[in-house]
Design an enzyme around this catalytic site. Structure first.
Site, PDB file in Angstrom:
ATOM      1  N   ASN A  41     -44.343  -9.146  61.659  1.00 21.70           N
ATOM      2  CA  ASN A  41     -44.517  -8.701  63.042  1.00 21.70           C
ATOM      3  C   ASN A  41     -45.967  -8.378  63.371  1.00 21.70           C
ATOM      4  O   ASN A  41     -46.258  -7.819  64.430  1.00 21.70           O
ATOM      5  CB  ASN A  41     -43.632  -7.477  63.309  1.00 21.70           C
ATOM      6  CG  ASN A  41     -42.152  -7.812  63.253  1.00 21.70           C
ATOM      7  OD1 ASN A  41     -41.721  -8.837  63.763  1.00 21.70           O
ATOM      8  ND2 ASN A  41     -41.373  -6.955  62.603  1.00 21.70           N
ATOM      9  N   HIS A  97     -48.003  -6.173  62.166  1.00 20.43           N
ATOM     10  CA  HIS A  97     -48.514  -4.809  62.059  1.00 20.43           C
ATOM     11  C   HIS A  97     -48.399  -4.377  60.597  1.00 20.43           C
ATOM     12  O   HIS A  97     -47.697  -4.989  59.799  1.00 20.43           O
ATOM     13  CB  HIS A  97     -47.828  -3.841  63.031  1.00 20.43           C
ATOM     14  CG  HIS A  97     -46.375  -3.612  62.760  1.00 20.43           C
ATOM     15  ND1 HIS A  97     -45.548  -2.966  63.634  1.00 20.43           N
ATOM     16  CD2 HIS A  97     -45.581  -3.926  61.712  1.00 20.43           C
ATOM     17  CE1 HIS A  97     -44.329  -2.893  63.151  1.00 20.43           C
ATOM     18  NE2 HIS A  97     -44.333  -3.468  61.991  1.00 20.43           N
ATOM     19  N   CYS A 129     -50.436   0.127  63.543  1.00 20.92           N
ATOM     20  CA  CYS A 129     -51.783  -0.233  63.126  1.00 20.92           C
ATOM     21  C   CYS A 129     -51.865  -1.744  63.015  1.00 20.92           C
ATOM     22  O   CYS A 129     -50.993  -2.379  62.406  1.00 20.92           O
ATOM     23  CB  CYS A 129     -52.107   0.441  61.793  1.00 20.92           C
ATOM     24  SG  CYS A 129     -53.714   0.030  61.127  1.00 20.92           S
TER      25      CYS A 129
END
Length: 425
Positions: free
Chosen positions: A317, A319, A354
């Site tokens: 995904n 991240h 993040c």
């Protein structure tokens, strides 16, 4: 003349030894050496070290009667092995191999029967290939993991990251085995249609004992309802050999839109897919609802900055993987705590995701142990507060957390280095 021809056909006469060069026999009136007395040319055939002479003759007729001819072979260089009792015995190697295979297979089956009699409680937990399976009326997923040598640390035990990876792996395998895995990372088919995926908002882990190299842990996981638009997932890790619970974990999850990166409600279509897998049971870890005080760089005891994610830290995904945050949080933990204590419990609250271009800093504040601080050698535990921030400081907190530490070797167990030092003394 007739008698001579008949005699020659039945008892062939050996041809004379050839002479060197192209000399001919004067007695036979210039007949070449390769022609015998019957006027039939002979051919010599050499194969390796074996020389064979073949006398090929056409059938001869005497007074209109065909006379039987013979083919003669000479083998002067081959010696036959004498037939003895030993070399006439059959080859028993294949039969012996078959008997050995049957015996070993029977012995293995007998040992399995004996093991099943002694450990009937472990029969249902047999997972020879470590692929996992669904148990308990289709509500619990169970999978075994063997602790590898590269998964242990300096303390000769599995790291907290290893255990967290096992939790994540069983969660995804649960979705896959249940037939709910779509094209996304743990997303169901209906979630994929709506560009939704799961994100964790809170994780609580309690470690009673860390497994070591060669141990086999059994991980059970299941899901339950958490509010209107959330899901809770719990885990129990047991020692396969003793059945002892070594780790308990509980987590809360919500849905996020892959395009807008905003949280989303659970659509009715998705709810219909997953709600019959929910277990009506309390969490295995009591919810730690204590509010963490705000931690800033000016009030933190330890700071580690310049942390950047690598490409291998990202999931599908795009991240950062949830387990990576734990390693970053522990980067700022004081060295004295890491060396003298082991992590007993962990509570993480995930606030923001993040991405690959982010630069982070990790802050840690020691909350103390019985008021004595980490310098107190009699401390029974140490509590720490953690926060992971963007280094720019303007984007807010990524993860907040609390950790509890207990002294290592609380049962008097020491490392090999300590034992060697004691013996030398």
């Amino acid at each position: 003349m007739v008698a001579t021809a008949a005699t020659a056909s039945l008892f062939p006469v050996s041809s004379p030894q050839p002479h060197s060069g192209t000399k001919t026999s004067g007695k036979l009136g210039g007949v070449p050496d390769s022609v015998d007395v019957r006027g039939i040319k002979t051919k010599s055939v050499t194969s390796g070290g074996l020389q064979v002479k073949a006398n090929a003759q056409a059938p001869a007729e005497v007074n209109g009667t065909r006379v039987r001819t013979m083919i003669k072979t000479d083998d002067n260089s081959t010696s036959h092995v004498p037939r003895t009792f030993i070399n006439q015995l059959p080859d028993w190697s294949m039969l012996l191999a078959a008997i050995t295979t049957i015996f070993l297979a029977a012995e293995k089956q007998w040992m399995m029967l004996d093991w099943k009699t002694k450990r009937p409680d472990m029969l249902a937990d047999l997972d020879p290939f470590g692929l996992g399976r669904i148990v308990q009326d289709g509500l619990v997923f169970r999978q075994n993991f063997s602790i590898r040598s590269y998964e242990i640390g300096a303390d000769r035990t599995a790291s907290i990251e290893t255990l967290m990876n096992h939790l994540q792996e069983t969660a995804l395998n649960h979705v896959k085995t249940a037939g709910l895995l779509g094209d996304g990372f743990g997303s169901t088919p209906e979630m994929c249609k709506k560009n939704l995926f799961w994100v964790v908002t809170k994780m609580q882990v309690m470690v009673d004992r860390y497994p070591t190299w060669g141990d086999v842990v059994q991980v059970d996981t299941w899901v339950a309802r958490s509010g209107k638009n959330g899901m809770r997932r719990d885990w129990l890790l047991r020692d396969c050999k003793t059945g002892e619970i070594v780790t308990r974990a509980s987590s809360n999850w919500v849905m996020m839109n892959k395009e807008t990166r905003r949280l989303s409600k659970i659509p009715d279509e998705v709810r219909a897919e997953i709600e019959h897998y929910f277990v009506d049971a309390p969490p295995v870890v009591d919810d730690d609802s204590r509010k963490l005080p705000k931690l800033e760089e000016t009030t933190a005891d330890y700071v580690r900055d310049g942390l950047t994610p690598r490409w291998s830290d990202l999931d599908v995904n795009q991240h950062v993987n949830n387990v990576k945050y734990i390693g970053w949080i522990l980067e700022s933990a004081p060295q004295e705590v890491v060396e003298k204590y082991e992590l007993a419990s962990l509570t993480l609250e995930y606030r923001r995701e993040c991405r690959k271009d982010s630069v982070l800093k990790s802050l840690t504040s020691v909350l103390g142990s019985n008021g004595g601080g980490i310098a107190d050698s009699n401390s029974n535990h140490v509590d720490c507060q953690h926060v992971l921030l963007f280094e720019s400081g303007g984007e807010g907190e990524i993860v907040k957390g609390r950790t509890a530490w207990r002294p290592k070797y609380k049962d008097g167990i020491r490392s090999i280095g300590h034992l060697s030092a004691g013996n030398d003394a």
